[in-house]
Write a protein that holds these residues in place. Structure first.
Motif, PDB file in Angstrom:
ATOM      1  N   LEU A 120      28.696  55.325  28.992  1.00 44.53           N
ATOM      2  CA  LEU A 120      29.552  55.711  30.283  1.00 44.53           C
ATOM      3  C   LEU A 120      29.405  56.995  30.763  1.00 44.53           C
ATOM      4  CD1 LEU A 120      33.324  54.032  28.383  1.00 44.53           C
ATOM      5  CD2 LEU A 120      32.253  53.383  30.214  1.00 44.53           C
ATOM      6  N   ASP A 121      27.837  57.045  30.080  1.00 42.99           N
ATOM      7  CA  ASP A 121      27.587  58.854  30.515  1.00 42.99           C
ATOM      8  C   ASP A 121      27.010  58.637  31.013  1.00 42.99           C
ATOM      9  OD1 ASP A 121      26.336  57.981  28.311  1.00 42.99           O
ATOM     10  OD2 ASP A 121      25.673  59.649  27.283  1.00 42.99           O
ATOM     11  N   LEU A 122      26.463  57.129  31.544  1.00 35.43           N
ATOM     12  CA  LEU A 122      25.318  57.052  32.516  1.00 35.43           C
ATOM     13  C   LEU A 122      24.871  58.311  33.736  1.00 35.43           C
ATOM     14  CD1 LEU A 122      22.255  55.751  33.062  1.00 35.43           C
ATOM     15  CD2 LEU A 122      23.862  53.804  34.839  1.00 35.43           C
ATOM     16  N   ARG A 123      25.474  58.410  34.497  1.00 35.40           N
ATOM     17  CA  ARG A 123      25.652  59.765  35.905  1.00 35.40           C
ATOM     18  C   ARG A 123      25.202  60.402  34.855  1.00 35.40           C
ATOM     19  NH1 ARG A 123      27.648  63.288  39.026  1.00 35.40           N
ATOM     20  NH2 ARG A 123      27.454  63.152  41.052  1.00 35.40           N
ATOM     21  N   ALA A 124      26.258  60.789  34.543  1.00 34.71           N
ATOM     22  CA  ALA A 124      25.970  62.633  33.585  1.00 34.71           C
ATOM     23  C   ALA A 124      24.301  61.884  33.289  1.00 34.71           C
ATOM     24  CB  ALA A 124      26.998  62.482  32.064  1.00 34.71           C
ATOM     25  N   ARG A 125      23.895  62.021  32.647  1.00 36.46           N
ATOM     26  CA  ARG A 125      22.908  61.815  31.641  1.00 36.46           C
ATOM     27  C   ARG A 125      21.379  61.869  32.698  1.00 36.46           C
ATOM     28  NH1 ARG A 125      21.907  57.079  27.173  1.00 36.46           N
ATOM     29  NH2 ARG A 125      19.900  58.186  26.635  1.00 36.46           N
ATOM     30  N   VAL A 126      21.950  61.170  33.862  1.00 38.51           N
ATOM     31  CA  VAL A 126      20.973  60.854  35.048  1.00 38.51           C
ATOM     32  C   VAL A 126      20.685  62.322  35.724  1.00 38.51           C
ATOM     33  CG1 VAL A 126      21.198  60.512  37.575  1.00 38.51           C
ATOM     34  CG2 VAL A 126      21.402  58.405  35.877  1.00 38.51           C
ATOM     35  N   LYS A 127      22.385  63.567  35.697  1.00 40.58           N
ATOM     36  CA  LYS A 127      21.805  64.223  36.736  1.00 40.58           C
ATOM     37  C   LYS A 127      21.505  65.478  35.485  1.00 40.58           C
ATOM     38  CE  LYS A 127      25.301  68.171  37.452  1.00 40.58           C
ATOM     39  NZ  LYS A 127      26.438  68.503  37.511  1.00 40.58           N
ATOM     40  N   LYS A 128      21.792  65.289  33.973  1.00 43.85           N
ATOM     41  CA  LYS A 128      21.090  66.214  33.657  1.00 43.85           C
ATOM     42  C   LYS A 128      19.061  66.263  33.304  1.00 43.85           C
ATOM     43  CE  LYS A 128      20.932  66.980  28.466  1.00 43.85           C
ATOM     44  NZ  LYS A 128      21.508  67.243  26.881  1.00 43.85           N
ATOM     45  N   ALA A 129      19.680  64.539  33.592  1.00 42.99           N
ATOM     46  CA  ALA A 129      17.107  64.113  34.005  1.00 42.99           C
ATOM     47  C   ALA A 129      16.991  65.031  34.397  1.00 42.99           C
ATOM     48  CB  ALA A 129      17.054  62.678  33.530  1.00 42.99           C
ATOM     49  N   LEU A 130      17.502  64.981  35.686  1.00 44.16           N
ATOM     50  CA  LEU A 130      17.483  65.609  36.974  1.00 44.16           C
ATOM     51  C   LEU A 130      16.466  67.157  37.014  1.00 44.16           C
ATOM     52  CD1 LEU A 130      19.202  64.072  39.692  1.00 44.16           C
ATOM     53  CD2 LEU A 130      16.418  63.579  39.974  1.00 44.16           C
ATOM     54  N   PRO A 131      15.194  67.637  37.669  1.00 44.17           N
ATOM     55  CA  PRO A 131      15.667  69.610  37.610  1.00 44.17           C
ATOM     56  C   PRO A 131      16.083  69.664  38.373  1.00 44.17           C
ATOM     57  CG  PRO A 131      13.251  68.161  38.360  1.00 44.17           C
ATOM     58  CD  PRO A 131      14.692  66.783  38.641  1.00 44.17           C
ATOM     59  N   ALA A 132      16.288  71.435  38.321  1.00 47.61           N
ATOM     60  CA  ALA A 132      18.656  71.717  38.593  1.00 47.61           C
ATOM     61  C   ALA A 132      17.956  71.520  40.068  1.00 47.61           C
ATOM     62  CB  ALA A 132      18.412  73.884  38.084  1.00 47.61           C
ATOM     63  N   GLU A 133      17.000  72.204  40.933  1.00 50.46           N
ATOM     64  CA  GLU A 133      17.038  71.737  42.332  1.00 50.46           C
ATOM     65  C   GLU A 133      17.231  70.844  43.266  1.00 50.46           C
ATOM     66  OE1 GLU A 133      12.244  71.829  41.327  1.00 50.46           O
ATOM     67  OE2 GLU A 133      14.497  72.602  40.207  1.00 50.46           O
ATOM     68  N   ASP A 134      16.812  69.227  42.081  1.00 52.39           N
ATOM     69  CA  ASP A 134      17.536  68.263  42.910  1.00 52.39           C
ATOM     70  C   ASP A 134      19.027  67.896  41.925  1.00 52.39           C
ATOM     71  OD1 ASP A 134      15.090  67.593  43.933  1.00 52.39           O
ATOM     72  OD2 ASP A 134      14.048  67.505  42.171  1.00 52.39           O
ATOM     73  N   GLN A 135      19.381  68.287  41.372  1.00 51.94           N
ATOM     74  CA  GLN A 135      20.731  67.763  41.050  1.00 51.94           C
ATOM     75  C   GLN A 135      21.880  67.917  42.739  1.00 51.94           C
ATOM     76  OE1 GLN A 135      22.273  69.860  37.587  1.00 51.94           O
ATOM     77  NE2 GLN A 135      19.613  68.835  36.457  1.00 51.94           N
ATOM     78  N   ARG A 136      21.827  67.198  43.264  1.00 52.94           N
ATOM     79  CA  ARG A 136      22.903  67.064  44.587  1.00 52.94           C
ATOM     80  C   ARG A 136      23.159  65.821  43.737  1.00 52.94           C
ATOM     81  NH1 ARG A 136      17.819  67.304  46.790  1.00 52.94           N
ATOM     82  NH2 ARG A 136      17.889  65.411  47.354  1.00 52.94           N
ATOM     83  N   THR A 137      24.404  65.710  44.002  1.00 48.36           N
ATOM     84  CA  THR A 137      25.688  65.178  44.590  1.00 48.36           C
ATOM     85  C   THR A 137      24.517  63.472  44.958  1.00 48.36           C
ATOM     86  OG1 THR A 137      27.180  66.689  44.470  1.00 48.36           O
ATOM     87  CG2 THR A 137      27.653  63.459  44.506  1.00 48.36           C
ATOM     88  N   GLU A 138      24.741  63.170  46.701  1.00 49.41           N
ATOM     89  CA  GLU A 138      24.368  61.708  46.945  1.00 49.41           C
ATOM     90  C   GLU A 138      22.962  61.668  45.956  1.00 49.41           C
ATOM     91  OE1 GLU A 138      22.354  65.431  48.961  1.00 49.41           O
ATOM     92  OE2 GLU A 138      23.891  64.907  48.316  1.00 49.41           O
ATOM     93  N   LEU A 139      21.890  62.064  45.589  1.00 46.08           N
ATOM     94  CA  LEU A 139      20.857  62.041  45.256  1.00 46.08           C
ATOM     95  C   LEU A 139      21.316  61.478  43.570  1.00 46.08           C
ATOM     96  CD1 LEU A 139      18.023  61.219  44.403  1.00 46.08           C
ATOM     97  CD2 LEU A 139      17.304  63.985  44.204  1.00 46.08           C
ATOM     98  N   ILE A 140      22.106  61.999  43.140  1.00 45.14           N
ATOM     99  CA  ILE A 140      22.256  61.998  41.577  1.00 45.14           C
ATOM    100  C   ILE A 140      23.676  59.884  41.475  1.00 45.14           C
ATOM    101  CG2 ILE A 140      24.369  62.181  39.387  1.00 45.14           C
ATOM    102  CD1 ILE A 140      23.662  65.482  40.351  1.00 45.14           C
ATOM    103  N   ASP A 141      23.994  59.515  42.649  1.00 42.58           N
ATOM    104  CA  ASP A 141      24.474  58.563  42.630  1.00 42.58           C
ATOM    105  C   ASP A 141      23.775  57.849  42.765  1.00 42.58           C
ATOM    106  OD1 ASP A 141      27.274  59.879  42.385  1.00 42.58           O
ATOM    107  OD2 ASP A 141      27.816  60.269  44.300  1.00 42.58           O
ATOM    108  N   ARG A 142      23.145  57.945  43.627  1.00 40.95           N
ATOM    109  CA  ARG A 142      22.027  57.217  44.264  1.00 40.95           C
ATOM    110  C   ARG A 142      21.237  56.332  43.399  1.00 40.95           C
ATOM    111  NH1 ARG A 142      19.847  59.482  48.428  1.00 40.95           N
ATOM    112  NH2 ARG A 142      17.706  59.744  47.454  1.00 40.95           N
ATOM    113  N   LEU A 143      20.849  57.456  42.643  1.00 42.96           N
ATOM    114  CA  LEU A 143      19.772  57.548  41.323  1.00 42.96           C
ATOM    115  C   LEU A 143      20.633  56.500  39.996  1.00 42.96           C
ATOM    116  CD1 LEU A 143      17.210  60.395  41.001  1.00 42.96           C
ATOM    117  CD2 LEU A 143      16.870  57.822  41.674  1.00 42.96           C
ATOM    118  N   THR A 144      21.741  57.230  39.472  1.00 41.02           N
ATOM    119  CA  THR A 144      22.618  56.546  39.055  1.00 41.02           C
ATOM    120  C   THR A 144      22.558  54.823  39.390  1.00 41.02           C
ATOM    121  OG1 THR A 144      23.704  58.494  39.070  1.00 41.02           O
ATOM    122  CG2 THR A 144      25.026  56.522  37.847  1.00 41.02           C
TER     123      THR A 144
END
Length: 312
Positions: free
Chosen positions: A147-171
């Protein structure tokens, strides 16, 4: 399809009650022509009360088969164990993509179809592409991930790339990679996850890791191979263990809503002159052939393409 446990139950019942499978071999020649051999195997139903139809199933219950004609040979053999239909086609160099497998749904409509194309590239190499497309409306993606996949994807990204649309696409892409690791291609691990979960989970994680590395490199700007690998490594163990609990499977209703033909194993292999220089398949170390296998349920996620490039 309401969930993976329904699908697992359907798969187990399919083994007990009779099922079908497809195996293809594409033999490519140096000029780009090829021979396509597709073998359809139908195993008889076993009389299990409440689990099978009274009427035995035949090829027409699973496939739309081509008629015999010029360049198309169709041979059907039946014994006490199986009905086997072998379709062999000769395809000249430069021909349009060949429509081959037509998989029927449980209600008689077309569930999915495949096309195969062999192309001689400008540099002399030969490209094989097999495309599988679902024609009936897709179902929901099985709930395989934590259930925590999206949160883990966000945490894996560099801070400068933590954009909503990129997080959602990568999830979404990471979820797709995981489902492919379970259902194929390059090969399904569904059965093993039920009956040998520890070793199968490692194999699934390996397939998913390699796919996620490629996904991160393609989707996240300016990251290195090492960064992509580190991001993918942080997303191991994404499988939802409860989805593969065989004990819970046995408690589900007897008649799953999923189409049993979605769980039919389909195998693809290619023979070729020369050396493979690019592929998303697996290589047989003894024969040198490249192969893939999958369960059609994976087409709920969209089209599947199998590809190999050969240096003659």
């Amino acid at each position: 399809m309401k969930g993976l446990r329904f699908c697992l139950l359907a798969l187990v019942l399919g083994v007990l009650a009779g099922c079908a499978r497809v195996s293809t071999t594409t033999t490519i020649r140096a000029d780009g022509s090829f021979t396509r051999k597709t073998v359809y195997t139908i195993m008889p139903d076993t009389a299990i009360s409440g689990m099978t139809d009274a009427k035995p199933k035949g090829p027409a219950d699973y496939f739309k088969l081509p008629a015999k004609g010029p360049g198309v040979d169709v041979v059907q053999v039946q014994d006490k164990t199986n009905t086997v239909v072998t379709v062999t086609r000769e395809v000249p160099a430069g021909a349009a993509p060949l429509q081959d497998i037509v998989l029927l749904g449980g209600k008689g409509g077309v569930l999915a179809a495949s096309t195969v194309a062999v192309t001689k590239l400008a540099d002399g190499r030969i490209e094989y592409v097999e495309t599988l497309h679902r024609l009936s409306p897709p179902q929901s993606i099985p709930d395989m991930t934590t259930l925590d996949l999206r949160a883990r994807v966000k945490k894996a990204l560099p801070a400068e790339d933590q954009r909503t649309e990129l997080i959602d696409r990568l999830t979404k892409l990471v979820t797709i990679n995981l489902v492919h690791a379970v259902m194929g291609p390059p090969e399904p691990n569904l059965f093993n996850l039920v009956f040998s979960p520890d070793s199968a989970a490692r194999r699934v994680n390996t397939f998913a890791f390699n796919a996620n590395v490629a996904t991160f490199k393609a989707e996240v700007p300016n990251i290195t191979e090492a960064q992509a690998a580190a991001m993918a490594r942080s997303l191991v163990d994404l499988l939802n263990p409860s989805a593969f609990d065989a004990g819970k499977v046995s408690q589900e209703p007897k008649k799953p809503e999923s189409d049993e033909n979605e769980l039919m194993p389909i195998f693809f292999s290619i023979k070729f002159p020369g050396t493979v220089v690019e592929t998303d398949g697996l290589t047989d170390p003894m024969s040198g052939e490249v192969y893939w296998s999958l369960l059609p349920m994976v087409l709920d996620l969209g089209d599947v393409k199998l590809r190999a490039v050969v240096e003659p």
